[in-house]
Design a protein around this motif. Structure first.
Motif, short mmCIF file in Angstrom:
data_model
loop_
_atom_site.label_atom_id
_atom_site.label_comp_id
_atom_site.label_asym_id
_atom_site.label_seq_id
_atom_site.Cartn_x
_atom_site.Cartn_y
_atom_site.Cartn_z
N ARG A 45 13.77 22.24 91.28
CA ARG A 45 13.34 22.36 89.88
C ARG A 45 12.25 22.10 89.52
N THR A 46 11.31 21.14 90.19
CA THR A 46 10.11 20.46 89.73
C THR A 46 9.28 21.65 89.86
N THR A 47 9.27 22.59 90.77
CA THR A 47 8.35 23.49 91.37
C THR A 47 8.75 24.81 90.96
N ASP A 48 10.17 25.08 90.61
CA ASP A 48 10.90 26.07 90.48
C ASP A 48 10.83 27.26 91.61
N ARG A 49 10.96 26.60 92.85
CA ARG A 49 10.94 27.36 93.91
C ARG A 49 12.33 27.70 94.76
N ILE A 50 12.67 28.55 95.27
CA ILE A 50 13.86 28.90 96.08
C ILE A 50 13.72 28.75 97.59
N LEU A 51 14.59 28.27 98.32
CA LEU A 51 14.11 28.47 99.78
C LEU A 51 15.04 29.47 100.38
N LEU A 52 14.34 30.24 101.14
CA LEU A 52 14.99 31.54 101.77
C LEU A 52 14.60 31.55 103.16
N LEU A 53 15.54 32.26 103.88
CA LEU A 53 15.19 32.62 105.42
C LEU A 53 15.06 34.13 105.76
#
Length: 155
Positions: free
Chosen positions: A19-27
């Motif tokens: 939430r700090t960088t508004d990023r989502i981890l994907l594979l």
């Protein structure tokens, strides 16, 4: 063991959201993957017999990315009921969790299954996401609260 005709496959998926960088981890699934080769997906996996779905989420996230979360850190955000598969005549039920706290740095721990693990800006996700989990991810990001998606039932 229940008869095959009564089986529904239980699956867990995890939205790792920084939430700090508004990023989502994907594979990204590997080119020889039996399911959705080349597509991006959430860390996802099937439950083992007798395993609570929260433990499935914790285990699969660790096995696929090396990230460690506690079951109490997971928040259920969506359900996906997918249509039948040869190994699941009643379809599959994916419980999608969000995790905002974890330990470790993401890495591709299953290179035989995945081409890469990568952070994406939540506003710039790749277009070739696995459709069933893409709906859940978009609902989560839109703030639509816990929801339900049906996938593949309409022919």
């Amino acid at each position: 063991m229940p008869a095959l005709e009564s089986m529904t496959l239980l699956v867990a998926a995890v939205i790792v959201h920084d939430r700090t960088t508004d990023r989502i981890l994907l594979l990204q699934r590997g080119p020889r993957s039996a399911f959705a080769p080349g597509r991006w997906d959430l860390p996802t996996g099937k439950s083992e017999p007798g395993e609570p779905v929260t433990e499935t989420a914790v285990r699969e996230l660790r096995e696929e990315t090396g990230l460690t979360v506690g079951p109490d850190s997971l928040r259920a955000v969506h359900l996906v009921h997918g249509s039948q598969r040869p190994t699941a005549p009643n379809g599959f039920l994916t419980v999608v969790f969000a995790a905002h706290e974890w330990a470790g740095e993401p890495e591709n721990r299953e290179p035989e299954k995945h081409a890469q693990v990568r952070w994406f800006d939540a506003a710039a996700l790749p277009g070739n996401l696995v459709p069933s989990n893409a709906r859940a991810l978009r609902a989560y990001l839109d703030g639509n609260g816990p929801g339900l998606s049906l996938h593949g039932w309409d022919g």
